[in-house]
Enzyme design. Structure first.
Site, PDB file in Angstrom:
ATOM      1  N   SER A   1       0.398  -1.229  -0.099  1.00 47.82           N
ATOM      2  CA  SER A   1      -0.253   0.036  -0.335  1.00 47.82           C
ATOM      3  C   SER A   1       0.735   1.363   0.153  1.00 47.82           C
ATOM      4  O   SER A   1       0.528   2.194  -0.545  1.00 47.82           O
ATOM      5  CB  SER A   1      -0.904  -0.239   1.026  1.00 47.82           C
ATOM      6  OG  SER A   1       0.366   0.082   2.363  1.00 47.82           O
TER       7      SER A   1
ATOM      8  N   ASP B   1      -0.081   6.534   9.974  1.00 50.35           N
ATOM      9  CA  ASP B   1      -0.321   5.385  11.598  1.00 50.35           C
ATOM     10  C   ASP B   1       0.861   4.746  11.862  1.00 50.35           C
ATOM     11  O   ASP B   1       0.307   3.914  12.362  1.00 50.35           O
ATOM     12  CB  ASP B   1      -1.974   4.700  10.750  1.00 50.35           C
ATOM     13  CG  ASP B   1      -0.619   4.161   9.374  1.00 50.35           C
ATOM     14  OD1 ASP B   1      -0.273   4.160   8.900  1.00 50.35           O
ATOM     15  OD2 ASP B   1      -2.129   3.648   9.095  1.00 50.35           O
TER      16      ASP B   1
ATOM     17  N   HIS C   1       1.847   3.636   7.135  1.00 46.22           N
ATOM     18  CA  HIS C   1       1.384   4.745   6.121  1.00 46.22           C
ATOM     19  C   HIS C   1       2.229   6.191   5.621  1.00 46.22           C
ATOM     20  O   HIS C   1       1.356   6.606   6.219  1.00 46.22           O
ATOM     21  CB  HIS C   1       0.235   4.794   5.266  1.00 46.22           C
ATOM     22  CG  HIS C   1      -0.256   3.738   5.437  1.00 46.22           C
ATOM     23  ND1 HIS C   1      -1.028   2.587   6.706  1.00 46.22           N
ATOM     24  CD2 HIS C   1      -0.208   2.520   4.338  1.00 46.22           C
ATOM     25  CE1 HIS C   1      -1.097   1.065   6.042  1.00 46.22           C
ATOM     26  NE2 HIS C   1      -1.497   1.238   4.631  1.00 46.22           N
TER      27      HIS C   1
END
Length: 207
Positions: free
Chosen positions: A9, A182, A185
Site C-alpha cells: 500500500s 499511522d 503509511h
C-alpha cells in the site's frame, strides 16, 4: 526507460488499476514528476504496488506484474504486511526466514527472465503510531524483514535504500504522525522523503 514500482500500500498509494498513467499519490508520483520534468519523454512509469501485499503476494504475480512488463529499472518496497498480517484475527504473516526465501526466489527469477533489469531494494520501516502502538513485536519484526531485505540486496549486488534511520531522524523535527500517519503509511511529507532517497539511488544506478 521503463520504470516499475513494486510493493504494497505504501507504493500503491491509491493508484488506478485500469490506467497506468495514474501512479497514485505517493512517492511513485513524486518520482514521476521529478524525472519526467527533468527529461520529458525519456521515461515510462508503471506502479504495480497492491495494498495489503506481502512478499508472497508479489511473488505470486511475478509474471504478470513484473516479467511481462519488461522494466529497465524496478524498485521493490515490501515487508511491513508480512509482519502486520500476523496481528489480524486470522493471522497470515510471513516469518522472517520465509520472507527471505521468497524474496530470494523473486529476485533470482526476475534476473533470469530479465538479465538486464536494474533492481533497487527499499528498506521496510515503521514508527510509533495508531497501527503499531499496541503491537509489541511489530518493531523488532519489521527490523528483521529489513535485515533480510538488505541481505537479498547484498547477495545480488543490488542497491539497498535505507529508510528507517532517516525516518527516525525526521521525528526529531516533527512527531511521528507528521511523517507516517499511522506508523506505517506515509503522509505527503513521508512520501517526499522516500522519493528523495529513491532518486539518490536511481541516479547512482543509471549514471
Amino acid at each position: 526507460m521503463r520504470i516499475l514500482f513494486q510493493g504494497d500500500s505504501i507504493t500503491d498509494a491509491s493508484r488506478a488499476r485500469d490506467n497506468d498513467d495514474n501512479v497514485g499519490v505517493g512517492y511513485p508520483l513524486l518520482v514521476k514528476a521529478s524525472l519526467g520534468f527533468e527529461e520529458p519523454g525519456k521515461y515510462e512509469f508503471f506502479n504495480k504496488g497492491i495494498s495489503g501485499n506481502r512478499v508472497t503476494d508479489v511473488y505470486a504475480r511475478i509474471k504478470n506484474d513484473i516479467i511481462n512488463l519488461k522494466p529497465d529499472v524496478m524498485s521493490i518496497l515490501i515487508g511491513v504486511n508480512d509482519v502486520w498480517h500476523e496481528f489480524l484475527p486470522s493471522p497470515n504473516g510471513v516469518d522472517a526466514d520465509k520472507y527471505y526465501k521468497i524474496y530470494d526466489m523473486l529476485i533470482e527469477e526476475v534476473k533470469a527472465a530479465l538479465p538486464d533489469v536494474k533492481i533497487m531494494i527499499l528498506e521496510p520501516f515503521v514508527l510509533k503510531g495508531t497501527a503499531t502502538a499496541d503491537k509489541e513485536p511489530f518493531f523488532p519484526e519489521v527490523y528483521k524483514r529489513a535485515e533480510m531485505a538488505k541481505k537479498i540486496a547484498e547477495k545480488y549486488s543490488l542497491p539497498y535504500i535505507p529508510l528507517q534511520a532517516g525516518f527516525d531522524e525526521l521525528t526529531k523535527k516533527a512527531e511521528e504522525s507528521y511523517w507516517l500517519r499511522d506508523g506505517v503509511h506515509p503522509t505527503a511529507m513521508g512520501h517526499e522523503y522516500i522519493k528523495n532517497e529513491w532518486l539518490k539511488a536511481f541516479k547512482k544506478l543509471t549514471k
